[in-house]
Scaffold this motif. Structure first.
Motif: not given
Length: 229
Positions: A33, A35-36, A38-39, A57-58, A62-63
């Motif tokens: 996903d 969000q993961s 980006i992290e 999620k994202v 957007d990532v």
């Protein structure tokens, strides 16, 4: 060893890509996903990102935008089933370097990755400097000297003829996509260069016509296969 961040929520496709990349010596981290992604990017700083567009999620666009706020240089290759021009434009505007439509061949992904990871974003110099001699039936092709010998008959090849023949020799008896040949020899896969590729293939066929064990097959809608019996 280049570190790759693979962001893909379709698990069967992700595992196929991951396995093939690891066979090529890449170190691959897979997340499912945005969000993961980006992290993980902030933790590991990969050398290249393979990024799906439609994700939980994202989304991929957007990532890419989030990553570009802190890193302008890491190559991003989008993978997506979206085919409209506006989607391609959005991908580049969000910070992508390349855009690969699903379904795609692993071979094409690999060649695009090599382009993105090379210092010049071209593979031409890599091909020029390789030190290889190929024995093709009664022919001897020396990629260092740009020569094609058949007995006492020696033909001097142009640089692009030599690079193209070498690319085919390195994947003989395998289907090679037009896109991968164009990226490897010309540096981009534009329509103009695609027409040039067809002309160069015709030349190579003419040069090799006296050896019945050699043939360059046209694989309709895909590319070419250099048959060496």
């Amino acid at each position: 060893m280049s570190k790759i961040l693979l962001v893909e929520d379709e698990l069967s496709l992700a595992m196929l890509v991951k396995d093939n990349l690891e066979e090529q010596g890449y170190q691959v981290t897979h997340v499912t996903d945005g969000q993961s992604a980006i992290e993980r990017f902030n933790l590991e700083t990969p050398d290249l990102i393979i990024l799906d567009v439609m994700m939980p999620k994202v989304n991929g666009y957007d990532v890419a935008k989030a990553i570009r706020t802190t890193n302008k240089n890491v190559p991003i290759i989008f993978l997506t089933a979206k085919v409209q021009v506006k989607d391609v434009i959005e991908g580049f505007e969000s910070g992508g370097n390349d855009y690969l439509r699903k379904p795609f061949s692993i071979q094409e992904l690999l060649i695009r990755m090599k382009v993105m990871l090379s210092e010049t974003r071209l593979l031409t110099n890599e091909i020029k400097t390789e030190d290889k001699v190929f024995y093709l039936g009664s022919f001897v092709f020396d990629s260092r000297k740009f020569t094609l010998e058949n007995g006492s008959n020696v033909r001097s090849l142009t640089a692009k003829e030599s690079h193209l023949l070498q690319a085919l020799c390195m994947q003989q008896n395998q289907t090679v996509t037009k896109e991968s040949l164009l990226l490897a020899v010309w540096g981009d896969d534009s329509f103009f260069n695609s027409r040039s590729l067809d002309v160069f293939i015709s030349r190579l066929r003419k040069y090799l016509k006296d050896e019945p064990r050699l043939s360059i097959l046209n694989i309709r809608g895909v590319g070419y296969k250099f048959i060496v019996d």
